[in-house]
Write a protein that holds these residues in place. Sequence first.
Motif, PDB file in Angstrom:
ATOM      1  N   LEU A 108       0.818  -1.210   0.000  1.00 56.07           N
ATOM      2  CA  LEU A 108       0.000   0.000   0.000  1.00 56.07           C
ATOM      3  C   LEU A 108       0.849   1.257   0.000  1.00 56.07           C
ATOM      4  N   GLU A 109       1.978   1.205   0.682  1.00 55.02           N
ATOM      5  CA  GLU A 109       2.845   2.378   0.716  1.00 55.02           C
ATOM      6  C   GLU A 109       3.479   2.636  -0.650  1.00 55.02           C
ATOM      7  N   ASN A 110       3.725   1.564  -1.424  1.00 58.07           N
ATOM      8  CA  ASN A 110       4.449   1.702  -2.674  1.00 58.07           C
ATOM      9  C   ASN A 110       3.553   1.739  -3.909  1.00 58.07           C
ATOM     10  N   ALA A 111       2.244   1.634  -3.737  1.00 56.38           N
ATOM     11  CA  ALA A 111       1.345   1.618  -4.892  1.00 56.38           C
ATOM     12  C   ALA A 111       1.346   2.988  -5.571  1.00 56.38           C
ATOM     13  N   ASN A 112       1.529   2.984  -6.891  1.00 51.41           N
ATOM     14  CA  ASN A 112       1.484   4.221  -7.651  1.00 51.41           C
ATOM     15  C   ASN A 112       0.087   4.406  -8.207  1.00 51.41           C
ATOM     16  N   MET A 113      -0.431   5.609  -8.074  1.00 51.96           N
ATOM     17  CA  MET A 113      -1.737   5.922  -8.621  1.00 51.96           C
ATOM     18  C   MET A 113      -1.533   6.783  -9.870  1.00 51.96           C
ATOM     19  N   TYR A 114      -2.226   6.400 -10.945  1.00 51.57           N
ATOM     20  CA  TYR A 114      -2.106   7.111 -12.208  1.00 51.57           C
ATOM     21  C   TYR A 114      -3.438   7.769 -12.546  1.00 51.57           C
ATOM     22  N   LYS A 115      -3.362   8.993 -13.065  1.00 54.14           N
ATOM     23  CA  LYS A 115      -4.565   9.707 -13.473  1.00 54.14           C
ATOM     24  C   LYS A 115      -4.862   9.369 -14.929  1.00 54.14           C
ATOM     25  N   LEU A 116      -6.087   8.865 -15.184  1.00 53.84           N
ATOM     26  CA  LEU A 116      -6.507   8.592 -16.559  1.00 53.84           C
ATOM     27  C   LEU A 116      -7.087   9.830 -17.203  1.00 53.84           C
ATOM     28  N   CYS A 117      -7.997  10.483 -16.489  1.00 54.34           N
ATOM     29  CA  CYS A 117      -8.572  11.713 -17.039  1.00 54.34           C
ATOM     30  C   CYS A 117      -9.229  12.503 -15.918  1.00 54.34           C
ATOM     31  N   GLN A 118      -9.412  13.796 -16.185  1.00 56.43           N
ATOM     32  CA  GLN A 118     -10.032  14.685 -15.212  1.00 56.43           C
ATOM     33  C   GLN A 118     -10.773  15.776 -15.969  1.00 56.43           C
ATOM     34  N   SER A 119     -12.021  16.001 -15.564  1.00 53.18           N
ATOM     35  CA  SER A 119     -12.819  17.082 -16.146  1.00 53.18           C
ATOM     36  C   SER A 119     -13.640  17.701 -15.016  1.00 53.18           C
ATOM     37  N   SER A 120     -14.502  18.632 -15.366  1.00 55.96           N
ATOM     38  CA  SER A 120     -15.324  19.280 -14.331  1.00 55.96           C
ATOM     39  C   SER A 120     -16.410  18.343 -13.809  1.00 55.96           C
ATOM     40  N   THR A 121     -16.683  17.240 -14.518  1.00 55.04           N
ATOM     41  CA  THR A 121     -17.759  16.336 -14.103  1.00 55.04           C
ATOM     42  C   THR A 121     -17.288  14.985 -13.613  1.00 55.04           C
ATOM     43  N   MET A 122     -16.044  14.622 -13.909  1.00 54.55           N
ATOM     44  CA  MET A 122     -15.565  13.310 -13.472  1.00 54.55           C
ATOM     45  C   MET A 122     -14.051  13.243 -13.438  1.00 54.55           C
ATOM     46  N   GLU A 123     -13.554  12.226 -12.691  1.00 51.72           N
ATOM     47  CA  GLU A 123     -12.130  11.934 -12.621  1.00 51.72           C
ATOM     48  C   GLU A 123     -11.961  10.421 -12.638  1.00 51.72           C
ATOM     49  N   PHE A 124     -10.913   9.931 -13.296  1.00 48.69           N
ATOM     50  CA  PHE A 124     -10.581   8.512 -13.297  1.00 48.69           C
ATOM     51  C   PHE A 124      -9.124   8.334 -12.915  1.00 48.69           C
ATOM     52  N   TYR A 125      -8.869   7.413 -11.988  1.00 48.82           N
ATOM     53  CA  TYR A 125      -7.529   7.054 -11.544  1.00 48.82           C
ATOM     54  C   TYR A 125      -7.419   5.535 -11.572  1.00 48.82           C
ATOM     55  N   TYR A 126      -6.177   5.023 -11.619  1.00 45.51           N
ATOM     56  CA  TYR A 126      -5.985   3.586 -11.482  1.00 45.51           C
ATOM     57  C   TYR A 126      -4.653   3.298 -10.824  1.00 45.51           C
ATOM     58  N   THR A 127      -4.556   2.117 -10.266  1.00 46.03           N
ATOM     59  CA  THR A 127      -3.311   1.617  -9.714  1.00 46.03           C
ATOM     60  C   THR A 127      -3.159   0.173 -10.170  1.00 46.03           C
ATOM     61  N   LEU A 128      -1.913  -0.271 -10.295  1.00 45.66           N
ATOM     62  CA  LEU A 128      -1.612  -1.618 -10.783  1.00 45.66           C
ATOM     63  C   LEU A 128      -1.026  -2.466  -9.669  1.00 45.66           C
ATOM     64  N   CYS A 129      -1.279  -3.752  -9.751  1.00 45.54           N
ATOM     65  CA  CYS A 129      -0.672  -4.675  -8.791  1.00 45.54           C
ATOM     66  C   CYS A 129       0.779  -4.946  -9.145  1.00 45.54           C
ATOM     67  N   TYR A 130       1.046  -5.041 -10.464  1.00 47.69           N
ATOM     68  CA  TYR A 130       2.383  -5.356 -10.942  1.00 47.69           C
ATOM     69  C   TYR A 130       2.852  -4.230 -11.849  1.00 47.69           C
ATOM     70  N   GLU A 131       3.811  -3.470 -11.395  1.00 46.33           N
ATOM     71  CA  GLU A 131       4.317  -2.355 -12.199  1.00 46.33           C
ATOM     72  C   GLU A 131       5.078  -2.841 -13.427  1.00 46.33           C
ATOM     73  N   ARG A 132       5.588  -4.068 -13.405  1.00 45.74           N
ATOM     74  CA  ARG A 132       6.378  -4.573 -14.533  1.00 45.74           C
ATOM     75  C   ARG A 132       5.530  -4.775 -15.776  1.00 45.74           C
ATOM     76  N   SER A 133       4.227  -4.940 -15.620  1.00 46.04           N
ATOM     77  CA  SER A 133       3.368  -5.170 -16.784  1.00 46.04           C
ATOM     78  C   SER A 133       2.489  -3.958 -17.046  1.00 46.04           C
TER      79      SER A 133
END
Length: 193
Positions: A53-78
């Motif tokens: 949990l400390e090392n999980a990277n969160m990535y922003k997919l998109c952001q607008s005035s009506t919505m935001e999408f983020y994701y995180t991966l279990c395996y950074e190598r893939s």
Amino acid sequence: MKEELDKAEFGMFPAQEHCARRLYKCFRKSGTSDLSDMLLSLILLCLLDLVFLENANMYKLCQSSTMEFYYTLCYERSKPIISIEPCASSRQQKMNISLTWIPTMDLHRLLLTVDVWYQSAKVSETRMDICTGVDDEFDFCGKLKGETVHVRLEKGLEKFPPVKGKFTANFNLYAGEEEELVFCATAIGILMI
């Protein structure tokens, strides 16, 4: 809206859930009934969770005035390349979702599970056979390890209830007859309409 989302809000990561299931299967197969061994293993698993949990990277997919999408991966190598366009929450407008990924295994048999949560309540649980080896719908089925996979989907929000709030989706992709976890991600969508 907070600038940085709290990583603990994700709940249990799919990799830890998968690890716990595999640990349980190992104990069942070995016939171990010693609770102290099981308890020690679960404690170690929880400690690994804290590190993850400390090392999980969160990535922003998109952001607008009506919505935001983020994701995180279990395996950074893939790490895949994912994009969503346009970043809009209109029920009439479709979003183009594209994914480019180089798999670390052959894609002959694939199973996808998707769990969707709204706030803290599970609202959907789906299990789909994506590649079975017979009359597969997707053209990436049958691709070999190391070949680039491109997926493009057009999706709308018509299935989502018209409510504000945070939706979380856990994606787990399993390969082969043994259903080995080969890819997992957690996505967060925040609707502000």
